[in-house]
Enzyme design. Structure first.
Site, PDB file in Angstrom:
ATOM      1  N   GLY A 266      13.358  16.454  24.166  1.00 54.38           N
ATOM      2  CA  GLY A 266      13.119  15.433  23.140  1.00 54.38           C
ATOM      3  C   GLY A 266      13.024  16.014  21.742  1.00 54.38           C
TER       4      GLY A 266
ATOM      5  N   LYS B 130      18.876  18.795  32.552  1.00 55.61           N
ATOM      6  CA  LYS B 130      18.419  19.603  31.416  1.00 55.61           C
ATOM      7  C   LYS B 130      18.613  21.095  31.684  1.00 55.61           C
ATOM      8  CE  LYS B 130      15.246  16.018  29.916  1.00 55.61           C
ATOM      9  NZ  LYS B 130      13.920  15.432  30.159  1.00 55.61           N
TER      10      LYS B 130
HETATM   11  N1  NAP Z   1      12.904   7.693  25.334  1.00 55.87           N
HETATM   12  C1  NAP Z   1      12.793   8.999  25.127  1.00 55.87           C
HETATM   13  O1  NAP Z   1      11.722   9.481  24.830  1.00 55.87           O
HETATM   14  C2  NAP Z   1      14.007   9.893  25.240  1.00 55.87           C
HETATM   15  C3  NAP Z   1      13.862  11.282  25.068  1.00 55.87           C
HETATM   16  C4  NAP Z   1      14.988  12.113  25.118  1.00 55.87           C
HETATM   17  C5  NAP Z   1      16.218  11.538  25.353  1.00 55.87           C
HETATM   18  N2  NAP Z   1      16.338  10.194  25.540  1.00 55.87           N
HETATM   19  C6  NAP Z   1      17.673   9.632  25.770  1.00 55.87           C
HETATM   20  O2  NAP Z   1      17.984   8.758  24.708  1.00 55.87           O
HETATM   21  C7  NAP Z   1      18.784   7.696  25.187  1.00 55.87           C
HETATM   22  C8  NAP Z   1      18.112   6.367  24.844  1.00 55.87           C
HETATM   23  O3  NAP Z   1      16.835   6.316  25.444  1.00 55.87           O
HETATM   24  P1  NAP Z   1      15.795   5.125  25.142  1.00 55.87           P
HETATM   25  O4  NAP Z   1      14.528   5.546  25.776  1.00 55.87           O
HETATM   26  O5  NAP Z   1      15.808   4.802  23.696  1.00 55.87           O
HETATM   27  O6  NAP Z   1      16.446   3.950  26.012  1.00 55.87           O
HETATM   28  P2  NAP Z   1      16.105   2.395  25.976  1.00 55.87           P
HETATM   29  O7  NAP Z   1      14.796   2.149  25.322  1.00 55.87           O
HETATM   30  O8  NAP Z   1      16.351   1.884  27.336  1.00 55.87           O
HETATM   31  O9  NAP Z   1      17.216   1.790  24.997  1.00 55.87           O
HETATM   32  C9  NAP Z   1      18.559   1.715  25.325  1.00 55.87           C
HETATM   33  C10 NAP Z   1      19.251   0.886  24.249  1.00 55.87           C
HETATM   34  O10 NAP Z   1      20.650   0.899  24.496  1.00 55.87           O
HETATM   35  C11 NAP Z   1      21.138  -0.432  24.523  1.00 55.87           C
HETATM   36  N3  NAP Z   1      22.249  -0.460  25.470  1.00 55.87           N
HETATM   37  C12 NAP Z   1      22.242  -0.161  26.782  1.00 55.87           C
HETATM   38  N4  NAP Z   1      23.471  -0.310  27.298  1.00 55.87           N
HETATM   39  C13 NAP Z   1      24.266  -0.707  26.293  1.00 55.87           C
HETATM   40  C14 NAP Z   1      25.640  -1.054  26.207  1.00 55.87           C
HETATM   41  N5  NAP Z   1      26.422  -0.987  27.263  1.00 55.87           N
HETATM   42  N6  NAP Z   1      26.129  -1.435  24.995  1.00 55.87           N
HETATM   43  C15 NAP Z   1      25.316  -1.497  23.909  1.00 55.87           C
HETATM   44  N7  NAP Z   1      24.014  -1.170  23.938  1.00 55.87           N
HETATM   45  C16 NAP Z   1      23.492  -0.801  25.122  1.00 55.87           C
HETATM   46  C17 NAP Z   1      19.981  -1.280  24.944  1.00 55.87           C
HETATM   47  O11 NAP Z   1      20.213  -2.624  24.497  1.00 55.87           O
HETATM   48  P3  NAP Z   1      19.103  -3.779  24.697  1.00 55.87           P
HETATM   49  O12 NAP Z   1      18.002  -3.446  23.735  1.00 55.87           O
HETATM   50  O13 NAP Z   1      19.837  -5.013  24.295  1.00 55.87           O
HETATM   51  O14 NAP Z   1      18.696  -3.722  26.121  1.00 55.87           O
HETATM   52  C18 NAP Z   1      18.819  -0.585  24.235  1.00 55.87           C
HETATM   53  O15 NAP Z   1      18.716  -1.032  22.896  1.00 55.87           O
HETATM   54  C19 NAP Z   1      18.978   7.961  26.680  1.00 55.87           C
HETATM   55  O16 NAP Z   1      20.157   8.693  26.893  1.00 55.87           O
HETATM   56  C20 NAP Z   1      17.781   8.811  27.025  1.00 55.87           C
HETATM   57  O17 NAP Z   1      18.007   9.631  28.149  1.00 55.87           O
HETATM   58  C21 NAP Z   1      15.252   9.360  25.475  1.00 55.87           C
END
Ligand code: NAP
Length: 433
Positions: free
Chosen positions: A137, A208
């Protein structure tokens, strides 16, 4: 001279995406961030799945449900992919790269599966592909491996790279909770998903490890299977045994050199000595411990997840891509070392902790000891505790080959007097396994 406007599009406005939007439109921070080499950054679109969801802080005029159109915009400079998952994320990233648009992503699953091909595609089209936030992260570990340690020979990278499992193991350690109780608490606090498989079965940590290994050693990112063992079989009695013996149980992601050209990549629970720096990484924190030939031990510690810490790492990548774009260059992909071969986890040796529940009958100990002996695994120490008609035997082995320990466990399971067998947990020593 006026700098050209840099156009940025974002796919995904969840935890990370919405935090990034905030950072990008916060004008005071924005101006402070822009150094002489960049220019004004314009956020041109934020693609989501559900156009009707309220999104505080995200300007409504920028929201679109057409991620495909956004990733095909010819006037884009940088596309940020924060949706996650393999498809359609891969297709969107490929479209952008084919237009020569640089891509920043936090998508570890996709990078572990297709990173080598995507990096090559970026290079062919004169674009960057950055993914600092995919591991740890907010911890800036990938650029450290890639740039700061480029001249170092790294022998081993060990990481606590999954906050969910570290939270669960920390609860089991500090409160003596059972696995199921600690998992339920992690879910209630939002540290674990309703379906926790990706975390507790170590798929997330394995992706990772692949990414860390590619930058530390030059292994390819082609979705290779790596040895993976999660935390579901760790019991509170194992945690308690570890504590008495001076260890803490952690889920470790390991990538290390074996001999001249071997690389072992694996994820498994391990007993870490309390004095090792990784033993004091508590709760949802992440850490990566690197052993270099000349630099010696190094460790990075920080928040491995969370919208703001992760978005900060993403923004660092965006600014790097912008600087490259303004100066008309792009980074070359990491070098793949095709002389390396993968060493199966079974071929490596370690000290193991094994615990079994047996019927409290005469002759049981001899039968159990015989199984260890016939598989060539010698016992360093044994602890016995009785309860009712059963007894629990906890063993520490001498250094033993993993495949021999696996064979021992399989043979023990066939003994009529053995009731159940817990996890076999590797014991890490201060300097090596
Ligand atoms: N969360 C963390 O702390 C963290 C840390 C390191 C890495 N990551 C990585 O960062 C990425 C995002 O994580 P997140 O936690 O922010 O996920 P999240 O809260 O589930 O958000 C995903 C977002 O992507 C949108 N989305 C999903 N499928 C889509 C599609 N086909 N077309 C357009 N938009 C789409 C969703 O739309 P809706 O809002 O309309 O559902 C939502 O806004 C992932 O790859 C995750 O592994 C996250």
């Amino acid at each position: 001279v006026d700098k050209p406007v840099i156009r940025v599009g974002i796919i995904g406005a969840g935890f990370v995406g919405s935090a990034l939007v905030q950072l990008l439109i916060d004008s005071s921070r924005h101006t402070a961030l822009l150094d002489a080499a960049t220019g004004p950054i314009e956020l041109v679109g934020v693609a989501v799945r559900d156009g009707a969801k309220p999104r505080p802080g995200v300007p409504a005029g920028l929201v679109t449900t057409d991620a495909e159109a956004l990733s095909n915009r010819q006037d884009l400079d940088v596309l940020v992919e924060l949706a996650g998952g393999i498809e359609p994320a891969r297709t969107h990233i490929e479209s952008a790269l084919r237009h020569g648009v640089s891509v920043v992503t936090a998508n570890k699953a996709l990078m572990a599966e297709s990173g080598t091909a995507l990096a090559q595609l970026a290079h062919e089209h004169g674009a960057d592909l950055f993914y600092e936030a995919a591991v740890g992260g907010g911890i800036p570990i990938l650029r450290a491996l890639r740039s700061s340690l480029a001249g170092e020979r790294i022998n081993r990278v060990m990481g606590i790279v999954n906050g969910t499992t570290n939270f669960i193991l920390s609860k089991m350690t500090s409160e003596g909770s059972d696995y199921a109780v600690a998992l339920a608490e992690a879910q209630a606090l939002g540290y674990a998903e309703t379906d926790p498989t990706a975390d507790v079965e170590a798929y997330d940590a394995a992706a990772k490890v692949q990414i860390l290994s590619s930058l530390a050693f030059g292994t390819e990112l082609v979705g290779e299977e790596i040895s993976r063992e999660g935390i579901t079989r760790v019991r509170s009695i194992d945690v308690e045994f570890a504590r008495r013996a001076g260890y803490v149980i952690k889920l470790l992601g390991v990538a290390e050199r074996v001999g001249e050209s071997g690389i072992s990549r694996r994820v498994h629970p391990a007993m870490v000595p309390v004095e090792h720096p990784l033993a004091s990484v508590h709760g949802a924190m992440n850490a990566v411990f690197v052993e270099g030939v000349r630099s010696g031990p190094l460790m990075w510690l920080g928040q491995g997840a969370g919208g703001e810490p992760t978005a900060t790492a993403v923004l660092g990548d965006v600014l790097d891509a912008v600087r490259n774009r303004v100066s008309g260059r792009h980074d070359v992909p990491f070098t793949v070392d095709d002389t390396l071969h993968s060493v199966p986890a079974g071929d490596l040796s370690s000290v193991f902790y094994i615990s079994i529940d047996v019927l409290d009958q005469p002759g049981v100990l001899a039968a159990v000891a015989g199984v260890f002996g016939s598989n060539g695994v010698s016992i360093q120490s044994m602890e016995q505790s009785g309860f009712g008609d059963e007894a629990r035997l906890s063993f520490l082995t001498h250094l033993a080959k993993t495949s021999d320990v696996e064979a021992t466990v399989a043979d023990l399971a066939r003994l009529a007097s053995v009731d159940s067998i817990g996890a076999s947990i590797r014991v890490i020593d201060g300097g090596g396994e």
